[in-house]
Enzyme design. Structure first.
Site, PDB file in Angstrom:
ATOM      1  N   CYS A 270      -6.877  -4.447   1.029  1.00 18.16           N
ATOM      2  CA  CYS A 270      -7.914  -4.602   1.811  1.00 18.16           C
ATOM      3  C   CYS A 270      -8.618  -5.797   1.661  1.00 18.16           C
ATOM      4  CB  CYS A 270      -8.914  -3.621   1.611  1.00 18.16           C
ATOM      5  SG  CYS A 270     -10.562  -3.472   2.871  1.00 18.16           S
ATOM      6  N   LYS A 297      -9.038   9.398   3.744  1.00 16.57           N
ATOM      7  CA  LYS A 297     -10.539   9.657   3.755  1.00 16.57           C
ATOM      8  C   LYS A 297     -10.753  10.711   2.581  1.00 16.57           C
ATOM      9  CE  LYS A 297     -11.183   7.734   7.999  1.00 16.57           C
ATOM     10  NZ  LYS A 297     -11.089   6.184   7.421  1.00 16.57           N
ATOM     11  N   VAL A 310     -13.231   1.502   3.147  1.00 19.91           N
ATOM     12  CA  VAL A 310     -13.438   0.758   1.849  1.00 19.91           C
ATOM     13  C   VAL A 310     -14.048  -0.552   2.209  1.00 19.91           C
ATOM     14  CG1 VAL A 310     -11.922   2.249   0.454  1.00 19.91           C
ATOM     15  CG2 VAL A 310     -10.963   0.182   1.742  1.00 19.91           C
ATOM     16  N   GLU A 322     -20.220  -1.250   3.147  1.00 22.78           N
ATOM     17  CA  GLU A 322     -19.994  -2.401   4.010  1.00 22.78           C
ATOM     18  C   GLU A 322     -19.977  -3.784   3.067  1.00 22.78           C
ATOM     19  OE1 GLU A 322     -19.853  -3.291   7.332  1.00 22.78           O
ATOM     20  OE2 GLU A 322     -19.416  -1.412   7.590  1.00 22.78           O
ATOM     21  N   SER A 323     -18.985  -4.553   3.136  1.00 19.02           N
ATOM     22  CA  SER A 323     -18.737  -5.671   2.316  1.00 19.02           C
ATOM     23  C   SER A 323     -19.818  -6.417   2.236  1.00 19.02           C
ATOM     24  CB  SER A 323     -17.360  -6.243   2.616  1.00 19.02           C
ATOM     25  OG  SER A 323     -17.451  -6.871   3.777  1.00 19.02           O
TER      26      SER A 323
HETATM   27  N1  LIG Z   1     -16.991  -3.689   8.036  1.00 14.23           N
HETATM   28  C1  LIG Z   1     -16.273  -3.199   6.871  1.00 14.23           C
HETATM   29  C2  LIG Z   1     -14.770  -3.210   7.205  1.00 14.23           C
HETATM   30  C3  LIG Z   1     -14.077  -2.253   5.934  1.00 14.23           C
HETATM   31  C4  LIG Z   1     -12.682  -1.965   6.708  1.00 14.23           C
HETATM   32  O1  LIG Z   1     -12.250  -2.072   7.819  1.00 14.23           O
HETATM   33  N2  LIG Z   1     -11.846  -1.355   5.775  1.00 14.23           N
HETATM   34  C5  LIG Z   1     -10.577  -0.862   6.006  1.00 14.23           C
HETATM   35  C6  LIG Z   1      -9.537  -1.048   4.969  1.00 14.23           C
HETATM   36  S1  LIG Z   1      -9.254  -2.843   5.120  1.00 14.23           S
HETATM   37  C7  LIG Z   1     -10.696   0.623   6.148  1.00 14.23           C
HETATM   38  O2  LIG Z   1     -11.140   1.213   5.156  1.00 14.23           O
HETATM   39  N3  LIG Z   1     -10.014   1.174   7.025  1.00 14.23           N
HETATM   40  C8  LIG Z   1      -9.798   2.656   7.056  1.00 14.23           C
HETATM   41  C9  LIG Z   1      -9.714   3.188   8.602  1.00 14.23           C
HETATM   42  O3  LIG Z   1      -9.488   2.138   9.490  1.00 14.23           O
HETATM   43  O4  LIG Z   1      -9.930   4.460   8.879  1.00 14.23           O
HETATM   44  C10 LIG Z   1     -16.677  -3.827   5.891  1.00 14.23           C
HETATM   45  O5  LIG Z   1     -17.122  -5.069   5.860  1.00 14.23           O
HETATM   46  O6  LIG Z   1     -16.580  -3.298   4.716  1.00 14.23           O
END
Ligand SMILES: N[C@@H](CCC(=O)N[C@@H](CS)C(=O)NCC(=O)O)C(=O)O
Length: 492
Positions: A270, A297, A310, A322-323
């Protein structure tokens, strides 16, 4: 096995004909004009038709052949400005063709039975080395009438023995027709592809491969794969995201496995995680890395982030996600190097502004290019992505190599994971070019690639190639992010 092709009638679908790889290379490079029998053309072209896309067909009233023009599927062309019918209007300004995408064009000529060498625009001088073996197959050279003595007409000039058209049968020629400006250099020199055959294969599967996949799926017969080449079998297995870091990142995960009051819930593939991970490493803050599968999850993740994404951080009994927010939280801990310039409100705002640009424009376009299945739209989005990157480069320190100068800081951390994925994901799947050597952008990319903390959080290349295959095929239910991109919403 045969199938109907919209251009050439029935084509053969032979999974592994003799010398397949040699033929594929030859028909990919088209370094010199190639003449093929009908059998050869119908056997081998379906193995390479993924490289090209049909542009136009030219039929002639009184000539015994048809010409088909095909462009490389990875060609680059900026989105055109609409034509104006107004004669008083100045001629439309042409934007220079993007030079770093591929400009190969080929012409396929289908000669009907009984065609003579004089019918070919490739000339009356025909050299035949041998037939059958693609590396020494028949080829043409010269210009029309070039070898005819003055005043002597030889309309029924014969083909040399061994030529595919010698006994009056149908035959085909393939030649490369870019050059004379077509290669973007206006030097008249025909250029080859600017990418490998492997990259073309990643973008689209050829007709034989697609047909075999369809059959295998219909019959659910694994035995069918026995007739595939190794390369085809490799391509058939669908890849998924990795659940364990590899390469240098694996060492970092090991070093950060001890229980700690600060826990990073992470996934090795990620990029949003990698941002926070890089910041933790840069600042030298003590933390525990916990690998989780965000698509499953687990409760440990949902407890911290009810959205189930994540990265998520747990600090003792408090959690956050949130990163972008996490990067600010780490900044506010005031431990280790600051990423935003301390005490300079305007410069800090400048950094936040360009971090916002990355999140709003660069990242969504990265996924648009990767997930788009229409090749023309891929090229359009790739152009848009380049433009957004160019704006960021213009806003950065003149010499760099990083955004604010010699040291890596906030904006670099924000974009670093996607810089890493340009060459590891967008290049193999979409032919994204390497940056032009010596440019400000190339220096920035290099500095990011060589930064010790970026390296410490980066896995080996195949982890990214595999993990993003589902995005590149736009498989259903890939992720919340993929759904957001598909429905035109902002990032989750
Ligand atoms: N806006 C979030 C985006 C985080 C994100 O999209 N993470 C993905 C992995 S790269 C995730 O956890 N995906 C799980 C899903 O789509 O259910 C951030 O900046 O932390």
């Amino acid at each position: 096995m045969e199938n109907k092709d919209s251009h050439f009638g029935s084509m053969k679908l032979i999974p592994n004909p003799p010398d397949l790889n040699v033929w594929r290379e030859r028909l990919f490079n088209v370094d010199e004009p190639i003449a093929l029998t009908e059998e050869q053309f119908k056997t081998y072209f379906p193995h390479i038709d993924n490289v090209y896309s049909h542009r136009s067909t030219q039929k002639y009233k009184r000539k015994p052949f048809v010409s088909y023009y095909w462009d490389c599927r990875l060609k680059g062309r900026p989105p055109g400005t609409p034509k104006s019918d107004d004669p008083n209007k100045k001629k439309r300004k042409r934007t220079a063709r993007q030079r770093d995408l591929c400009d190969v064009k080929i012409k396929i000529m289908e000669f009907f039975p009984g065609a003579t060498p004089a019918d070919s625009d490739l000339g009356s001088s025909i050299d035949v080395l041998s037939t059958g073996n693609p590396s020494t197959a028949a080829f043409f050279g010269g210009r029309p009438g070039q070898n005819q003595s003055f005043g002597i007409l030889t309309p029924n000039q014969a083909f040399p023995p061994g030529h595919p058209g010698a006994s009056g049968q149908k035959y085909y020629t393939i030649q490369r027709v870019n050059g004379n400006g077509g290669n973007g250099k206006t030097d008249g020199v025909e250029g080859g592809h600017r990418h490998t055959l492997e990259e073309s294969d990643r973008v689209k599967k050829n007709s034989v491969h697609r047909h075999m996949l369809k059959l295998a799926k219909e019959k659910k017969e694994t035995t069918y794969c026995a007739t595939m080449t190794d390369q085809q079998q490799k391509q058939t297995q669908t890849k998924s995201y990795h659940k364990k870091a590899t390469g240098q990142a694996q060492l970092t995960v090991r070093n950060r496995s001890k229980d700690d009051e600060l826990k990073l819930f992470a996934s090795c593939f990620c990029p949003f995680v990698q941002r926070v991970w890089i910041a933790l490493e840069m600042k030298g803050i003590s933390y525990q890395y916990i690998e989780v599968d965000p698509y499953k999850k687990p409760d440990s993740l949902l407890e911290v982030n009810p959205r189930g994404l994540v990265p998520a951080l747990r600090h003792n009994n408090w959690g956050c996600y949130e990163s972008n927010v996490l990067l600010e939280y780490l900044e506010d801990l005031d431990e280790g190097v600051p990423l935003l310039p301390p005490g300079d409100a305007k410069l800090r705002a400048h950094c936040r502004l360009w971090a916002d640009h990355i999140n709003r424009h660069v990242i969504p376009l990265f996924y648009r290019v990767l997930m788009e299945q229409d090749t023309q739209k891929q090229v359009t989005h790739a152009g848009e992505l380049k433009d957004e990157i160019a704006k960021l480069v213009n806003a950065s320190h003149v010499h760099g190599p990083f955004f604010l100068g010699p040291a890596m800081s906030y904006v670099d951390v924000q974009i670093a994971p996607w810089i890493i994925r340009l060459s590891r994901v967008l290049k193999p799947y979409r032919g994204w070019p390497e940056p032009e050597m010596g440019t400000r952008w190339a220096n920035w990319v290099q500095a990011i690639e060589q930064n010790e903390h970026v390296m410490a959080t980066t896995s080996s290349d195949d982890l990214y190639l595999d993990s993003y295959e589902r995005y590149s095929e736009n498989r259903p239910n890939t992720s919340q992010l993929a759904n957001a991109i598909n429905s035109g919403r902002g990032l989750p």
